[in-house]
Enzyme design. Structure first.
Site, PDB file in Angstrom:
ATOM      1  CG  HIS A 182       3.770   5.436  -2.944  1.00 44.36           C
ATOM      2  ND1 HIS A 182       5.074   5.123  -3.309  1.00 44.36           N
ATOM      3  CD2 HIS A 182       3.217   4.289  -2.491  1.00 44.36           C
ATOM      4  CE1 HIS A 182       5.280   3.843  -3.080  1.00 44.36           C
ATOM      5  NE2 HIS A 182       4.177   3.303  -2.585  1.00 44.36           N
ATOM      6  CG  ASP A 183       5.196   3.846   0.745  1.00 44.50           C
ATOM      7  OD1 ASP A 183       3.961   3.754   0.618  1.00 44.50           O
ATOM      8  OD2 ASP A 183       6.000   3.014   0.298  1.00 44.50           O
TER       9      ASP A 183
ATOM     10  CG  ASP B  48       5.201  -0.487  -7.452  1.00 40.20           C
ATOM     11  OD1 ASP B  48       5.842  -1.330  -6.818  1.00 40.20           O
ATOM     12  OD2 ASP B  48       5.051   0.700  -7.086  1.00 40.20           O
TER      13      ASP B  48
ATOM     14  CD  GLU C  68       9.323  -0.398  -0.282  1.00 36.31           C
ATOM     15  OE1 GLU C  68       8.791   0.465   0.419  1.00 36.31           O
ATOM     16  OE2 GLU C  68       8.751  -1.456  -0.589  1.00 36.31           O
TER      17      GLU C  68
ATOM     18  CG  ASP D  49       5.713  -3.166  -2.845  1.00 33.70           C
ATOM     19  OD1 ASP D  49       5.709  -1.986  -2.481  1.00 33.70           O
ATOM     20  OD2 ASP D  49       5.092  -4.070  -2.253  1.00 33.70           O
TER      21      ASP D  49
HETATM   22  C1  GLC Z   1       5.659  -0.824  -0.138  1.00 31.96           C
HETATM   23  C2  GLC Z   1       4.802   0.200  -0.840  1.00 31.96           C
HETATM   24  C3  GLC Z   1       3.686   0.595   0.058  1.00 31.96           C
HETATM   25  C4  GLC Z   1       2.862  -0.619   0.361  1.00 31.96           C
HETATM   26  C5  GLC Z   1       3.723  -1.774   0.877  1.00 31.96           C
HETATM   27  C6  GLC Z   1       2.990  -3.061   0.768  1.00 31.96           C
HETATM   28  O1  GLC Z   1       6.256  -0.322   0.994  1.00 31.96           O
HETATM   29  O2  GLC Z   1       5.576   1.261  -1.268  1.00 31.96           O
HETATM   30  O3  GLC Z   1       2.898   1.607  -0.484  1.00 31.96           O
HETATM   31  O4  GLC Z   1       1.898  -0.313   1.326  1.00 31.96           O
HETATM   32  O5  GLC Z   1       4.902  -1.948   0.150  1.00 31.96           O
HETATM   33  O6  GLC Z   1       2.868  -3.454  -0.573  1.00 31.96           O
END
Ligand code: GLC
Ligand code: CA
Length: 571
Positions: free
Chosen positions: A331-332, A99, A259, A202
């Site tokens: 995971h979110d 990541d 993302e 991310d």
């Molecule tokens: C992304 C991740 C998440 C995290 C955020 C800040 O959205 O997937 O889990 O809290 O970024 O890094």
């Protein structure tokens, strides 16, 4: 025209290391745990494993707050374990993705410490540090994604603030500073040289900020404004993303998945077209459905028909521009089976139907750990059971908006990221076989019914259905259709029917095509009532289905039971 890339026909699997498999009894999943499950993952059909962050971190946001980009957090293992994981994966023709968390680091990173010591020195330029705003308070009225102000006092100072669009332990890095970009690129290359397959990227849309930071219209009683305005004003992020790609990924032929939320078709070309910034971006159309700026308590549920419309919208937008990465959860997010299957209809059959619906779409299928055995949301009895910093912020928001404690708890239970972060359910042993110690987060109490060991013993289980889906997508006879073929909605006006035709492209689009590829229909009846539909041609056979079904060859009609999913091949 498509040029085949090594990752086009791969199946991805997301691991949330902290909750996957613990081998030393400290209650925290670790790299050795992942190594011990490689054969399980290989048998499932997974080719590429995306690991949520395992770098050194205080774990304030579970590793998305990195204090050393060159080190593995000792709770997850050692660098030797990581090297072994990459090597063991390679032996099995598998790849590992890390990541890339580069919008921010941890407030415990040496860069931030040095910035606090000397905000006017070189490390002050690594962050967004500003003096008080016009009213003598914070520089701007921005609200962080996790709730509360996006600025906090710089530790050790009373007149300077630093920006954090996420948690206060995640200070934003200043990408305008070439030194910062250089540091990040060097680190990415260092990891790619170790033999990684690539990265999941991310929160990348946040790296570009406006030249002038100022207030926007508040949208809640807290007087703060959402970050959307700042992002709209930020200007073109393209040059940063191009540089990132050219300096790192492109040199290694790495797979990258960003993302990135909902770009229009024009920008999609820039993101995932042949020369896009990324190999792929996630399709978030389904999981962002029903959201409002007010927060969890105000979000609207996604019905099966909404789900279908979202899928069709996203697929139409991407068309043949590039490859979306398709998920039902990560995971979110809460578990997909809770979000998309109506309460009372969450059967093993319906779970298979949902699996079939998204897995065979055009794009790259991702499976999130536990999804393959049908793991579900956890029941939270009080807010004190919630660990997710995001959900805790939402709890306060809900209460401030007038929700009772019970209503606020219901809202965060439905969407808390903890739902997908409970321990992977390996068996019916204590703590779901995840650890011999005390898990860092309590397991879902349904682990005696839902676990991998049980699923492996039942050839009819969801797990084996996922294996079949993976095998179908990889079968030499169907691969070109399922990977490169067009996706055309079928009978889209039929409520709660999610059906589409996958049809291969011709030689002009895929030049090395040697023989014609078959035409397939994927039909999923997303309701408990049975239905009958005409078939779009003369069916040769049924390739896959979650309940017995006739091929319909005799009368050209398909009879689908409630939550039946099937794939037909046509002559
Ligand atoms: C992304 C991740 C998440 C995290 C955020 C800040 O959205 O997937 O889990 O809290 O970024 O890094
Ligand atoms: Ca451990």
């Amino acid at each position: 025209m498509y040029h085949r890339k090594w990752w086009h026909d791969k199946i991805m699997y997301q691991i949330y290391p902290k909750s996957f498999c613990d081998t030393n009894g400290d209650g925290i999943g670790d790299l050795r745990g992942i190594i011990s499950k490689l054969d399980y993952l290989k048998d499932l059909g997974a080719d590429v494993l995306w690991l949520s962050p395992i770098y050194k971190s205080p774990l304030a946001d579970e590793g998305y707050d990195i204090s050393d980009y060159y080190a593995i957090d000792p709770r997850f293992g050692t660098m030797a374990d990581m090297d072994e994981l990459i090597a063991e994966a390679k032996k099995r023709d598998m790849f590992v993705l890390m990541d890339l968390v580069a919008n921010h680091c941890s407030d415990e990173h040496a860069w931030f410490r040095k910035a606090c010591e000397d905000p006017d020195g070189p490390y002050g330029q690594y962050f967004y540090i500003r003096g008080a705003g016009a009213d003598g308070g914070r520089p701007t009225n921005w609200r962080s994604y996790f709730g509360g102000p996006a600025w906090d006092l710089l530790p050790g100072h009373t007149d300077q603030y630093y920006l954090h669009v996420f948690h206060k332990k995640q200070p934003d890095l200043n990408w305008e500073n070439p030194k910062v970009r250089e540091e990040i690129f060097a680190n990415v290359n260092w990891w790619l040289d170790k033999g990684l397959g690539g990265f999941r990227i991310d929160a990348i849309m946040n790296i570009k900020k406006p030249a002038e930071l100022h207030d926007y219209e508040p949208n809640r009683t807290d007087g703060l404004s959402p970050l959307t305005h700042m992002l709209e004003e930020a200007g073109d992020i393209g040059p940063f993303l191009t540089e990132l790609k050219e300096e790192t990924f492109a040199k290694h032929d790495a797979f990258t998945v960003g993302e990135v939320c909902g770009p229009d078709p024009v920008s999609l070309q820039a993101y995932i077209g042949e020369d896009g910034y990324f190999s792929s971006i996630f399709d978030f159309e389904e999981n962002t459905f029903g959201r409002t700026p007010n927060g969890y308590y105000d979000w609207q549920r996604c019905t099966p028909e909404d789900y279908k419309q979202c899928v069709f919208r996203a697929q139409a937008r991407a068309g043949s521009i590039g490859f979306l990465s398709n998920i039902i959860e990560n995971h979110d997010e809460p578990r997909g089976v809770n979000r998309y299957l109506p309460d009372g209809e969450r059967t093993e059959t319906a779970k298979k139907a949902l699996a079939c619906a998204y897995f065979l779409l055009r794009g790259i299928p991702f499976i999130y750990q536990g999804q393959e055995i049908g793991m579900e949301n956890k029941v939270f009895r009080s807010a004190s059971e919630i660990r997710d910093v995001g959900a805790l912020g939402e709890y306060e928001t809900a209460k401030r908006a007038g929700c009772s404690e019970e209503e606020a708890l219901r809202a965060i239970s439905a969407y808390s990221r903890d739902n997908t972060r409970t321990p992977m359910q390996w068996s019916d042993a204590p703590h779901a076989g995840f650890t011999t110690g005390t898990p860092w987060i309590e397991e879902n109490e349904n682990y005696r019914e839902i676990n991998a060991e049980k699923a492996l013993k039942d050839p009819d289980s969801l797990l084996y259905f996922y294996r079949k889906l993976a095998a179908l997508r990889k079968a030499p006879a169907f691969k070109d259709t399922l990977v490169y073929g067009r996706m055309t909605p079928y009978l889209p006006e039929e409520k709660n029917l999610l059906a589409y035709v996958r049809e291969s492209v011709g030689k002009d689009e895929l030049p090395d095509l040697t023989c014609p590829t078959p035409r397939l229909l994927v039909a999923v009846n997303m309701q408990k009532e049975a239905r009958e539909i005409p078939l779009p041609g003369k069916a040769a056979r049924v390739l896959l289905s979650n309940l017995p079904v006739s091929d319909g060859a005799a009368d050209g009609r398909a009879r689908l039971k409630g939550w039946q999913a099937a794939v037909w091949e046509f002559e």
